[in-house]
Design an enzyme around this catalytic site. Structure first.
Site, PDB file in Angstrom:
ATOM      1  N   HIS A 144       1.058  -1.097  -0.401  1.00  0.00           N
ATOM      2  CA  HIS A 144       0.351  -0.035  -0.307  1.00  0.00           C
ATOM      3  C   HIS A 144       1.293   1.123  -0.066  1.00  0.00           C
ATOM      4  O   HIS A 144       1.711   1.111   0.564  1.00  0.00           O
ATOM      5  CB  HIS A 144      -1.354   0.536   1.246  1.00  0.00           C
ATOM      6  CG  HIS A 144       0.005   0.250   2.818  1.00  0.00           C
ATOM      7  ND1 HIS A 144      -0.428   1.469   2.578  1.00  0.00           N
ATOM      8  CD2 HIS A 144       0.166  -0.662   3.421  1.00  0.00           C
ATOM      9  CE1 HIS A 144       0.325   1.676   4.288  1.00  0.00           C
ATOM     10  NE2 HIS A 144       0.457   0.085   4.300  1.00  0.00           N
TER      11      HIS A 144
ATOM     12  N   ASP B  85       4.356  -5.254   3.930  1.00  0.00           N
ATOM     13  CA  ASP B  85       3.920  -4.347   4.619  1.00  0.00           C
ATOM     14  C   ASP B  85       4.639  -4.267   5.728  1.00  0.00           C
ATOM     15  O   ASP B  85       5.819  -5.363   6.067  1.00  0.00           O
ATOM     16  CB  ASP B  85       2.489  -4.417   5.045  1.00  0.00           C
ATOM     17  CG  ASP B  85       2.090  -2.929   5.631  1.00  0.00           C
ATOM     18  OD1 ASP B  85       2.976  -2.486   6.039  1.00  0.00           O
ATOM     19  OD2 ASP B  85       0.608  -2.771   5.369  1.00  0.00           O
TER      20      ASP B  85
ATOM     21  N   HIS C 121       3.396   4.085  13.103  1.00  0.00           N
ATOM     22  CA  HIS C 121       1.563   5.494  13.065  1.00  0.00           C
ATOM     23  C   HIS C 121       2.744   6.258  13.902  1.00  0.00           C
ATOM     24  O   HIS C 121       1.857   6.775  14.424  1.00  0.00           O
ATOM     25  CB  HIS C 121       1.171   4.471  13.270  1.00  0.00           C
ATOM     26  CG  HIS C 121       0.206   4.092  12.369  1.00  0.00           C
ATOM     27  ND1 HIS C 121      -0.847   3.194  12.393  1.00  0.00           N
ATOM     28  CD2 HIS C 121       0.611   3.213  11.243  1.00  0.00           C
ATOM     29  CE1 HIS C 121      -2.228   3.386  11.811  1.00  0.00           C
ATOM     30  NE2 HIS C 121      -0.275   2.735  10.522  1.00  0.00           N
TER      31      HIS C 121
ATOM     32  N   GLU D 122      -5.138   1.422   2.224  1.00  0.00           N
ATOM     33  CA  GLU D 122      -5.512  -0.151   3.307  1.00  0.00           C
ATOM     34  C   GLU D 122      -5.419   1.062   5.134  1.00  0.00           C
ATOM     35  O   GLU D 122      -5.662   0.028   5.508  1.00  0.00           O
ATOM     36  CB  GLU D 122      -3.804  -0.256   3.650  1.00  0.00           C
ATOM     37  CG  GLU D 122      -3.392  -1.117   4.001  1.00  0.00           C
ATOM     38  CD  GLU D 122      -2.589  -1.574   4.958  1.00  0.00           C
ATOM     39  OE1 GLU D 122      -3.391  -2.257   5.655  1.00  0.00           O
ATOM     40  OE2 GLU D 122      -2.626   0.105   5.885  1.00  0.00           O
ATOM     41  N   GLU D 123      -4.442   1.902   4.812  1.00  0.00           N
ATOM     42  CA  GLU D 123      -5.028   2.822   6.452  1.00  0.00           C
ATOM     43  C   GLU D 123      -6.091   2.460   6.735  1.00  0.00           C
ATOM     44  O   GLU D 123      -6.738   2.918   8.254  1.00  0.00           O
ATOM     45  CB  GLU D 123      -3.855   3.832   6.514  1.00  0.00           C
ATOM     46  CG  GLU D 123      -2.443   3.721   6.440  1.00  0.00           C
ATOM     47  CD  GLU D 123      -2.074   3.286   7.470  1.00  0.00           C
ATOM     48  OE1 GLU D 123      -2.717   2.724   8.510  1.00  0.00           O
ATOM     49  OE2 GLU D 123      -1.079   2.469   7.299  1.00  0.00           O
TER      50      GLU D 123
ATOM     51  N   ASP E 260       5.716   3.306   6.972  1.00  0.00           N
ATOM     52  CA  ASP E 260       4.919   2.512   7.526  1.00  0.00           C
ATOM     53  C   ASP E 260       4.280   3.023   5.883  1.00  0.00           C
ATOM     54  O   ASP E 260       3.286   3.845   6.092  1.00  0.00           O
ATOM     55  CB  ASP E 260       3.484   1.868   7.946  1.00  0.00           C
ATOM     56  CG  ASP E 260       2.851   1.689   7.635  1.00  0.00           C
ATOM     57  OD1 ASP E 260       2.057   0.870   6.699  1.00  0.00           O
ATOM     58  OD2 ASP E 260       1.560   1.832   9.377  1.00  0.00           O
TER      59      ASP E 260
END
Lengths: 345, 360
Positions: A77, A231, A317, A208-209, A178
């Site tokens: 992603h 990922d 994140h 994706e998130e 990420d």
């Protein structure tokens, strides 16, 4: 770590170079256009066909299937987490909410950059005597405006973390590792891919998130026989970390299970056997919070048996996510081996 | 196994099935057994891409024939290794387990070889003081295999499945105890249904499906339904049995017949027709209200492709998701019998107008 030495010495430098470029491009979920353009420019010479689908996924095809070959879908992603403006007050302060799973603890004092270039920082109000961590309602973005009219930001504008990439020893720190690390590794695999009996669909997916909408629709549109998501995963090797048997520098983590899926047992075995045969260090991932594109790919149409190769990452994140360059190189090595050898089934 | 492969000895068959592991994503042992047992009763047996078993019994109706999907999940709750520390195994659940019933349970760790072990609570003295005597959450429990740290890491790795090891037990009163009666009880009911349908003409094609991964994501049901695109699906699963003191209306006494589900996952006309059929045949049944998500494969299956009308039939079960699940053999038999008669009636006069009728 022997594999890294035997790789083309440029691999780590190549991946690092890609990261430097990709990490700086803002691409919050749903607004991936700029990073998509960058990826498209890089990989177009190395694939047979390439297109952008209705949701914004970048989908490339490569290879012709031999008799014993398979159609394998790979997905990384390209979106990242961010914030979205919900209200501008009379003094020009911007209230916001999250796009993707933001952790409040990483926000105060952070810098953000809007898609149109406006910059700001996250300010916070704390009540006298407050001991609890402030809520999102107590935070705001200061974009340098002194009233609503001068504010360069409108309701609905999106921003991402704004931080330069940092190299510390063999580790890289930055925003959106990420999943720009997964993207960079997959690009490098595509650029250097040799002879293979398989045909490939490479998906650089959107959203994706949020709920993995990009992977869901890209998988529906493909007739792949198996799939691998590339990922990141969290690690359990920092002080007082939640229990998790994944460490930075331990090599790619072969996903057995996460919150959203159980990886196909045949693909887990295929990954593990390939890594063992090549002497590539690897780990097994049982992730109790979070999932990847593979969750949606697995249940597309009649089902596409799926697995995931995860790059270990600390401080997920946050504006300062950390990965180990060896892990990126080993992930590249294992992925290349999987794509050029005999398939799982 | 019964000597005549086309005659089922229900107790023997269920006991054999209950001794097999099959946590979500690792259902192969059950799938292999079901393929053997169902083969004599059907025309075709195959596996889906994700590993669900499809057993097809062709109907005699004119082409294109309608399809009924009769489905029960074959995975059962279990555990998975998350960490190996100093010769002990830390684990998490796959599907939801109640940590309170785990200490003291025998388990099998499916590593490079099957390793027996027991779940251990470290004891109050070694648990955080703020637990204050309450049951230890799963993250504090571990599995002791008796192996040395080196022998353990040679045999077991992170991600290996773990299943309950308690052997099934026939209780007095025709009740059966076993760790994965959820949902092997329903698979046994499908087997009875197939046996009932032997030499019985029916118009529709019957797709008996043993699905994978119901306890986690319903991945098996939604993908098989996409392949089959049935005109109707009948989902068999267990439901909450009633214990002596408990009169909660969402629990059902054992031995008083299957439950007929009603709620948004269920096509109301299917529910009405099933109720009428059970009444006509004098099969005892109970009505189960399933508001919202029925927590069965029907929840995912209902919205596959263009939408599939679903029915949910429940077999009352005590102690769900523990190693000592209990069901009444009679309920299993009656479920199989009811579904067989339903299939026999499809396309004759009971159900043909159904698909033209609009839901309420």
């Amino acid at each position: 770590m022997t594999i890294v030495d035997s790789l083309n010495g440029d691999t780590v430098e190549n991946i690092k170079g890609l990261l430097r470029e990709l990490v700086q491009i803002p691409a919050p979920a749903g607004h991936e256009g700029r990073v998509r353009q960058a990826i498209q420019e890089i990989i177009t010479p190395h694939v047979d066909s390439i297109k952008v689908d209705a949701l914004g996924n970048l989908i490339a095809r490569k290879g012709r299937k031999a008799a014993d070959g398979r159609h394998i879908l790979l997905s990384a992603h390209m979106d990242e987490i961010g914030v979205i403006a919900t209200h501008i007050d009379a003094n020009g302060f911007v209230r916001f909410t999250s796009v993707g799973a933001l952790f409040l603890r990483y926000l105060p004092g952070g810098h953000v950059r809007f898609l149109d270039g406006a910059r700001g920082l996250v300010g916070v109000n704390i009540e006298p005597g407050q001991t609890k961590f402030p809520s999102m309602e107590q935070m705001f973005l200061d974009v340098g405006a002194s009233n609503r009219q001068d504010c360069p930001v409108q309701v609905g504008d999106l921003a991402v973390f704004d931080r330069p990439m940092l190299e510390i020893g063999n580790r890289v720190v930055g925003k959106s590792l990420d999943n720009r690390t997964g993207v960079a590794v997959l690009i490098e695999v595509i650029r250097s891919l040799g002879e293979s009996p398989h045909t490939f669909t490479f998906v650089f997916s959107v959203q994706e998130e949020l709920s993995r909408q990009g992977a869901m629709t890209a998988a529906f549109a493909s007739d792949a026989e198996m799939a691998i998501a590339v990922d990141v995963t969290t690690s359990g090797d920092t002080p007082q970390a939640a229990r998790m048997a994944v460490s930075l520098g331990g090599g790619p983590a072969i996903k057995v299970r996460d919150q959203g899926m159980i990886a196909d047992a045949r693909i887990v075995r295929w990954m593990a056997d390939s890594a063992e045969q090549a002497g590539i260090p690897h780990q097994y991932e049982v992730l109790e919070l979070g999932t990847t594109d593979a969750q949606m790919i697995q249940v597309a149409r009649e089902g596409i048996p799926s697995g995931c190769l995860s790059i270990p990452l600390r401080y997920l994140h946050s504006p300062a996510e950390m990965v180990d360059l060896n892990d990126l190189a080993q992930t590249y090595a294992l992925l290349t081996r999987l794509l050029t050898g005999k398939a799982a089934f | 196994m019964a000597t005549d492969p086309t005659m089922l000895n229900l107790n023997e068959y269920l006991t054999a099935m209950l001794s097999l592991p099959g946590i979500p994503g690792n259902e192969a042992p059950v799938r292999d057994m079901l393929a053997r047992v169902w083969s004599p009763f059907v025309d075709e047996v195959s596996s889906s891409r994700l590993g669900s078993l499809h057993a097809i019994k062709h109907g005699g109706g004119a082409e294109p024939r309608r399809r009924v999907m009769v489905t029960a999940h074959m995975d059962g709750v279990g555990m998975m290794v998350t960490e190996i520390i100093d010769g002990f195994i830390r684990f998490t659940d796959v599907g939801s387990l109640d940590a309170r019933v785990l200490p003291g349970q025998e388990v099998t760790v499916h590593g490079r070889r099957d390793v027996p072990g027991v779940i251990v609570d470290p004891g109050e003295r070694l648990l955080p003081a703020d637990l204050d005597g309450r049951a230890a959450p799963m993250r504090y429990l571990f599995i002791d295999t008796g192996l040395t740290p080196d022998a353990l890491t040679a045999a077991v790795q992170v991600g290996d499945p773990i299943s309950y090891a308690l052997q099934p037990l026939a209780l007095d009163g025709d009740w059966l105890l076993g760790h994965t009666l959820d949902n092997r009880a329903s698979l046994a009911a499908i087997s009875i249904c197939l046996e009932q349908l032997r030499d019985v003409p029916h118009d529709w094609d019957v797709w008996c499906v043993a699905t994978v991964q119901e306890e986690t994501t319903h991945a098996g049901a939604m993908t098989s339904a996409y392949t089959i695109q049935p005109d109707m699906a009948i989902v068999l699963d267990v439901t909450y049995g009633r214990t002596g003191e408990n009169h909660d209306p969402s629990t059902f006494p054992l031995g008083e017949g299957p439950t007929l589900g009603i709620g948004p996952n269920i096509h109301p006309v299917l529910h009405q027709r099933f109720k009428r059929l059970a009444g006509d045949l004098e099969i005892p049944y109970q009505i189960e209200v399933l508001p919202g998500n029925s927590l069965t494969d029907a929840h995912a299956l209902q919205v596959v492709a263009g939408g599939i009308p679903c029915m949910v039939i429940g077999i009352p079960l005590l102690n769900m998701h523990t190693p000592v699940e209990v069901a009444a053999v009679k309920d299993i038999q009656q479920t199989g019998y009811l579904v067989a008669r339903w299939i026999e009636a499809l396309g004759k006069n009971i159900v043909e107008p159904l698909l033209a009728e609009e839901p309420a």
